[in-house]
Design an enzyme around this catalytic site. Structure first.
Site, PDB file in Angstrom:
ATOM      1  N   TYR A  24      -7.982   7.792  -2.095  1.00  6.96           N
ATOM      2  CA  TYR A  24      -7.143   8.280  -1.101  1.00  6.96           C
ATOM      3  C   TYR A  24      -7.781   9.675  -0.436  1.00  6.96           C
ATOM      4  CZ  TYR A  24      -3.444   5.208  -2.585  1.00  6.96           C
ATOM      5  OH  TYR A  24      -2.687   4.212  -2.914  1.00  6.96           O
ATOM      6  N   ASN A  75       2.281   6.122   8.355  1.00  4.79           N
ATOM      7  CA  ASN A  75       1.840   5.520   7.142  1.00  4.79           C
ATOM      8  C   ASN A  75       3.007   5.468   5.929  1.00  4.79           C
ATOM      9  OD1 ASN A  75       0.617   5.188   4.696  1.00  4.79           O
ATOM     10  ND2 ASN A  75      -0.777   6.756   4.715  1.00  4.79           N
ATOM     11  N   HIS A  81       5.157  -2.277   1.966  1.00 10.50           N
ATOM     12  CA  HIS A  81       4.958  -3.479   1.275  1.00 10.50           C
ATOM     13  C   HIS A  81       6.646  -4.098   0.896  1.00 10.50           C
ATOM     14  CE1 HIS A  81       0.978  -2.559   1.132  1.00 10.50           C
ATOM     15  NE2 HIS A  81       1.322  -1.661   0.279  1.00 10.50           N
ATOM     16  N   ASP A  88      13.157  -2.925  10.519  1.00  7.71           N
ATOM     17  CA  ASP A  88      14.279  -2.874  11.397  1.00  7.71           C
ATOM     18  C   ASP A  88      14.583  -1.819  12.197  1.00  7.71           C
ATOM     19  OD1 ASP A  88      14.756  -5.712  10.568  1.00  7.71           O
ATOM     20  OD2 ASP A  88      16.749  -4.997   9.173  1.00  7.71           O
ATOM     21  N   HIS A 101      -3.300   3.736   7.445  1.00  7.85           N
ATOM     22  CA  HIS A 101      -3.413   3.847   5.958  1.00  7.85           C
ATOM     23  C   HIS A 101      -4.729   4.712   5.725  1.00  7.85           C
ATOM     24  CE1 HIS A 101      -0.206   0.873   5.114  1.00  7.85           C
ATOM     25  NE2 HIS A 101      -0.789   0.277   6.308  1.00  7.85           N
ATOM     26  N   LEU A 102      -4.746   5.400   4.614  1.00  7.46           N
ATOM     27  CA  LEU A 102      -6.013   6.140   4.216  1.00  7.46           C
ATOM     28  C   LEU A 102      -7.119   5.113   3.495  1.00  7.46           C
ATOM     29  CD1 LEU A 102      -4.035   9.069   2.493  1.00  7.46           C
ATOM     30  CD2 LEU A 102      -5.348   9.424   4.281  1.00  7.46           C
ATOM     31  N   SER A 103      -6.474   4.187   2.742  1.00  2.00           N
ATOM     32  CA  SER A 103      -7.244   3.298   2.448  1.00  2.00           C
ATOM     33  C   SER A 103      -7.647   2.071   3.188  1.00  2.00           C
ATOM     34  CB  SER A 103      -6.894   3.000   0.803  1.00  2.00           C
ATOM     35  OG  SER A 103      -5.790   2.167   0.657  1.00  2.00           O
ATOM     36  N   ARG A 112      -0.740  -5.754  -1.669  1.00  2.00           N
ATOM     37  CA  ARG A 112      -0.991  -4.684  -0.352  1.00  2.00           C
ATOM     38  C   ARG A 112      -1.484  -5.344   0.803  1.00  2.00           C
ATOM     39  NH1 ARG A 112      -0.647   0.499  -2.901  1.00  2.00           N
ATOM     40  NH2 ARG A 112      -1.148   0.553  -4.990  1.00  2.00           N
TER      41      ARG A 112
END
EC number: 4.2.1.10
Length: 145
Positions: A24, A75, A81, A88, A101-103, A112
């Site tokens: 991260y 994020n 997940h 919703d 997302h950082l990664s 993931r």
């Protein structure tokens, strides 16, 4: 002045800089906030920057964004997940939604590779570390112009 871009971060992101920096990065959440504020300002925008480890709090902020924001950067972290409830809430928005997302989740564990958030997102920015947020804010600003 125009409505702000909401930037929401999910669980464990309060530990950025110390939590698995090899994945991260070393930037703290405060560093990320500053990047977002600076990028938004350079585009004539502002951000509301928030983080929570609690799913219900994130949902409350998504619902708030329906009326208060021009766009949403989110994020979702692990909730991406697992949380149909977050999906919703996002589906009720009529503003651009940028998943961030950082990664790069597609290059990580199989669980993931799919996020519920992607089903509601206008677009996804991932894999650029803290710069993912900065790029997501730029996209949100352009899409909400």
């Amino acid at each position: 002045m125009s409505k702000p871009i909401y930037v929401l971060s999910g669980p464990n992101l309060n530990l950025l800089g110390t939590r698995e920096p090899e994945i991260y990065g070393k930037a703290t959440l405060d560093d990320v906030r500053v990047l977002c504020e600076q990028r938004a300002s350079s585009l004539g925008r502002s951000v509301v920057f928030r983080q929570s480890n609690h799913e219900g709090q994130l949902i409350d902020w998504v619902q708030e964004a329906r009326k208060e924001a021009c766009a949403l950067v989110i994020n979702p972290a692990g909730y991406g997940h697992t949380s149909i409830a977050l999906l919703d809430a996002l589906k009720m928005l009529e503003i651009p939604i940028i998943e961030c997302h950082l990664s790069n989740p597609a290059a990580r564990e199989a669980f993931r590779h799919h996020t519920y958030v992607s089903l509601a997102a206008t677009g996804v920015v991932s894999g650029f570390g803290a710069a993912s947020y900065e790029l997501a804010v730029e996209a949100a600003a352009k899409l909400s112009a």
